[in-house]
Write an enzyme that holds these catalytic residues in place. Sequence first.
Site, short mmCIF file in Angstrom:
data_model
loop_
_atom_site.label_atom_id
_atom_site.label_comp_id
_atom_site.label_asym_id
_atom_site.label_seq_id
_atom_site.Cartn_x
_atom_site.Cartn_y
_atom_site.Cartn_z
N ASN A 276 0.87 -1.18 0.00
CA ASN A 276 0.00 0.00 0.00
C ASN A 276 0.91 1.23 0.00
O ASN A 276 1.48 1.58 1.03
CB ASN A 276 -0.89 -0.03 1.25
N TRP A 277 1.02 1.86 -1.17
CA TRP A 277 1.96 3.00 -1.28
C TRP A 277 1.38 4.26 -0.64
O TRP A 277 2.08 5.24 -0.49
CB TRP A 277 2.28 3.26 -2.75
N LYS A 278 0.10 4.24 -0.34
CA LYS A 278 -0.57 5.41 0.23
C LYS A 278 -0.34 6.63 -0.67
O LYS A 278 -0.26 6.48 -1.88
CB LYS A 278 -0.10 5.66 1.67
N HIS B 121 -9.52 0.80 4.74
CA HIS B 121 -8.25 1.02 5.46
C HIS B 121 -8.50 1.97 6.62
O HIS B 121 -9.31 2.89 6.52
CB HIS B 121 -7.21 1.61 4.50
N GLU C 285 -6.93 4.40 7.70
CA GLU C 285 -6.71 5.82 7.40
C GLU C 285 -7.92 6.40 6.68
O GLU C 285 -8.24 7.58 6.84
CB GLU C 285 -5.41 5.99 6.60
N GLU D 292 -5.42 -5.39 10.49
CA GLU D 292 -4.43 -4.33 10.70
C GLU D 292 -4.76 -3.58 12.00
O GLU D 292 -5.61 -2.67 11.99
CB GLU D 292 -4.47 -3.33 9.55
N GLY E 291 2.44 1.98 10.86
CA GLY E 291 3.42 3.07 10.76
C GLY E 291 4.11 3.41 12.07
O GLY E 291 4.77 4.44 12.17
N SER F 196 3.30 -2.40 10.46
CA SER F 196 4.75 -2.41 10.74
C SER F 196 5.42 -3.74 10.37
O SER F 196 6.31 -4.21 11.09
CB SER F 196 5.03 -2.05 12.20
N GLY G 186 2.80 -1.19 4.35
CA GLY G 186 2.79 0.23 4.01
C GLY G 186 4.20 0.71 3.75
O GLY G 186 4.75 0.54 2.66
N GLY G 187 4.82 1.29 4.78
CA GLY G 187 6.13 1.93 4.62
C GLY G 187 7.17 1.07 3.91
O GLY G 187 7.88 1.54 3.01
C1 PEP Z 1 -0.79 0.02 6.14
O1 PEP Z 1 -0.94 1.22 6.04
O2 PEP Z 1 -1.64 -0.74 5.65
C2 PEP Z 1 0.37 -0.48 6.83
C3 PEP Z 1 0.36 -1.71 7.22
O3 PEP Z 1 1.39 0.42 7.05
P1 PEP Z 1 2.83 0.08 7.70
O4 PEP Z 1 3.34 -1.18 7.07
O5 PEP Z 1 3.67 1.27 7.36
O6 PEP Z 1 2.62 -0.08 9.17
#
Ligand code: PEP
Length: 254
Positions: A12-14, A100, A102, A170, A176, A216, A237-238
């Site tokens: 997920n590049w957001k 999600h 967010e 999640e 994050g 994470s 994500g990151g």
């Molecule tokens: C996400 O936003 O779906 C996610 C899992 O982010 P991260 O891996 O950065 O915690």
Amino acid sequence: MIVTRRPLIAGNWKMNGLSGDGLALAGELARRIEDAADPAFDLLICPPFTLISRIGEALAGSAIALGGQDCHAVETGAHTGDISAAMLADSGCTHVIVGHSERRADHAETDTQVSAKVAAVRSAGLVAVLCIGETEAQRDAGETNAVVARQLADSLPDGATAMNTVIAYEPVWAIGTGRTPSVAEVEAVHALIRGDLAKRLGDDEAARLRLLYGGSVKPDNARELMSLADVDGALVGGASLKADDFWSIAQSSA
Ligand code: PEP
């Protein structure tokens, strides 16, 4: 019935990526998956809307699947700034992340709205990656299981199959932050989700449906998380923004 679920590693590049770095990242992943010849996992990347078409063209013929990060619940109409699932399909997507945390937090999306989006994703012939998970306050109050069960019940419409749905657990507080639940906690929540799915879809369909863990996930914790019985991949994500890290996580799932 013994079922082998092929791991899915989804990035997920957001709201990250302009054409230069986004195309370079997608190209590098395409090169690696081609070199891997017969990888034991599926890869999905979900770039921002602005890059989907160009990355789709760059990935033509690649085994990497392309997804959107959200969609509107209806197909066309007066919804300025929104994108429909049909538009994502038209741009080369096969998957859409829905619900999600967010989106739920920044856009006040409710389970009812998320459910309508999942239905729209299905109608467009795409796979919904439905995100559910508790906040830190809910966790501290001992409500994790109840929140996850309620979100699953209320945001997953009837008719889910292993072909049209992926569930991503999640925990909001793990996204994050560099923090993750213990493996026992992840195992327990995934088992709960699988059990609830079995009641709704039957044992066989529930056993086929992929459950991702997200929050994470990094190269140094991926192997342990991906080895858990009911964890069938990761929503990342990151770490999905760095080819080395994303690839390393994918390899850990195999
Ligand atoms: C996400 O936003 O779906 C996610 C899992 O982010 P991260 O891996 O950065 O915690």
